[in-house]
Write a protein that holds these residues in place. Structure first.
Motif, mmCIF file in Angstrom:
data_model
loop_
_atom_site.group_PDB
_atom_site.id
_atom_site.type_symbol
_atom_site.label_atom_id
_atom_site.label_comp_id
_atom_site.label_asym_id
_atom_site.label_seq_id
_atom_site.Cartn_x
_atom_site.Cartn_y
_atom_site.Cartn_z
ATOM 1 N N THR A 78 15.946 36.822 -3.527
ATOM 2 C CA THR A 78 17.130 37.514 -2.885
ATOM 3 C C THR A 78 18.220 37.221 -3.582
ATOM 4 O O THR A 78 18.935 38.209 -4.202
ATOM 5 C CB THR A 78 17.259 37.468 -1.507
ATOM 6 O OG1 THR A 78 16.085 37.957 -0.935
ATOM 7 C CG2 THR A 78 18.332 38.251 -1.220
ATOM 8 N N THR A 79 18.687 35.954 -3.839
ATOM 9 C CA THR A 79 19.880 35.465 -4.419
ATOM 10 C C THR A 79 19.649 36.066 -5.916
ATOM 11 O O THR A 79 20.729 36.634 -6.559
ATOM 12 C CB THR A 79 19.946 33.903 -4.331
ATOM 13 O OG1 THR A 79 19.990 33.742 -3.160
ATOM 14 C CG2 THR A 79 21.423 33.585 -4.927
ATOM 15 N N THR A 107 20.089 39.537 -6.576
ATOM 16 C CA THR A 107 21.685 39.991 -6.052
ATOM 17 C C THR A 107 22.715 39.825 -7.330
ATOM 18 O O THR A 107 23.323 40.752 -7.864
ATOM 19 C CB THR A 107 22.109 39.450 -4.991
ATOM 20 O OG1 THR A 107 21.409 39.850 -3.839
ATOM 21 C CG2 THR A 107 23.761 39.917 -4.483
ATOM 22 N N GLN A 108 22.380 38.513 -7.779
ATOM 23 C CA GLN A 108 23.178 38.124 -8.998
ATOM 24 C C GLN A 108 22.944 38.935 -10.349
ATOM 25 O O GLN A 108 23.887 39.144 -10.855
ATOM 26 C CB GLN A 108 23.004 36.487 -9.139
ATOM 27 C CG GLN A 108 23.468 35.906 -8.364
ATOM 28 C CD GLN A 108 22.902 34.176 -8.395
ATOM 29 O OE1 GLN A 108 22.193 33.876 -9.086
ATOM 30 N NE2 GLN A 108 23.618 33.220 -7.758
ATOM 31 N N LYS A 124 21.561 42.202 -10.645
ATOM 32 C CA LYS A 124 22.205 43.506 -10.488
ATOM 33 C C LYS A 124 23.717 43.375 -10.646
ATOM 34 O O LYS A 124 24.237 44.123 -11.157
ATOM 35 C CB LYS A 124 21.764 44.002 -9.168
ATOM 36 C CG LYS A 124 20.390 44.688 -9.155
ATOM 37 C CD LYS A 124 20.176 45.417 -7.803
ATOM 38 C CE LYS A 124 19.141 46.214 -7.897
ATOM 39 N NZ LYS A 124 19.048 47.486 -8.802
#
Length: 193
Positions: free
Chosen positions: A64-65, A68-69, A71
């Motif tokens: 998930t992290t 997000t980074q 994108k």
């Protein structure tokens, strides 16, 4: 009266992620987790479940992290070609600076647990689809802006760039030769010309 937790669940999950990332699932014992996280066994079981459940949550947290980074990074780039170049250069820089040579957690899990863990195989395949779709969408912005030819097969390019990105992370674990890796980046990016 229920006991009050004396630790931050998010911080503890992040620490567990780092331990599993460095050591792998099998080489990390429950006692290793107790020692590294600084909380007792009962707290680990009560909060996260057993070792496997904690591993799954830590691995999900990593994905998930990272997503997000990734994108956010790609969305901040004005040029698709330069964006991929910076992405790969950042990956090389991280690898060269990583004295533990942890590499990529997703790749580490793939080589340790797949194909014997069907559930994890599905997670890894889903991650591959996400990465290739993200790369495809970024390439499409290059086509839309005229930076990349509309005759390019974006699906194939996204797959090649994903494969290269993963291969680069594997190679950098064993031989983090920055100059050679950067030359490889320049070569693979000629596919976008």
């Amino acid at each position: 009266m229920p006991r009050v937790k004396k630790f931050n669940e998010e911080e503890t999950l992040n620490k567990a992620m780092c331990l599993f990332w460095r050591n792998g699932f099998h080489a990390t014992s429950m006692q290793d987790l107790v020692n590294y996280l600084g909380i007792n066994r009962a707290s680990i079981y009560d909060t996260y479940g057993g070792k496997k459940e904690l591993f799954d949550k830590a691995f999900a947290h990593y994905r998930t992290t990272s997503r997000t980074q990734l994108k956010a990074f790609l969305e901040s780039q004005e040029s698709v070609k330069n964006g991929f170049k910076k992405l790969f250069e950042n990956g090389i820089s991280e690898a060269v600076c990583d004295t533990e040579r942890k590499g990529c957690f997703v790749i580490n899990v793939t080589t340790e647990l797949v194909p014997n863990d069907e559930e994890m195989l599905n997670v890894i395949q889903e991650n591959k689809v996400f990465m290739e779709c993200t790369f495809h969408d970024f390439l499409q912005t290059g086509v839309d802006s005229g930076e990349i030819s509309a005759t390019k097969n974006l699906k194939n390019l996204a797959s090649i760039l994903h494969t290269f990105y993963n291969g680069m992370k594997v190679v950098s674990k064993t031989d983090p030769n920055e100059e050679e890796l950067l030359t490889s980046v320049d070569t693979v990016l000629t596919l976008l010309d």
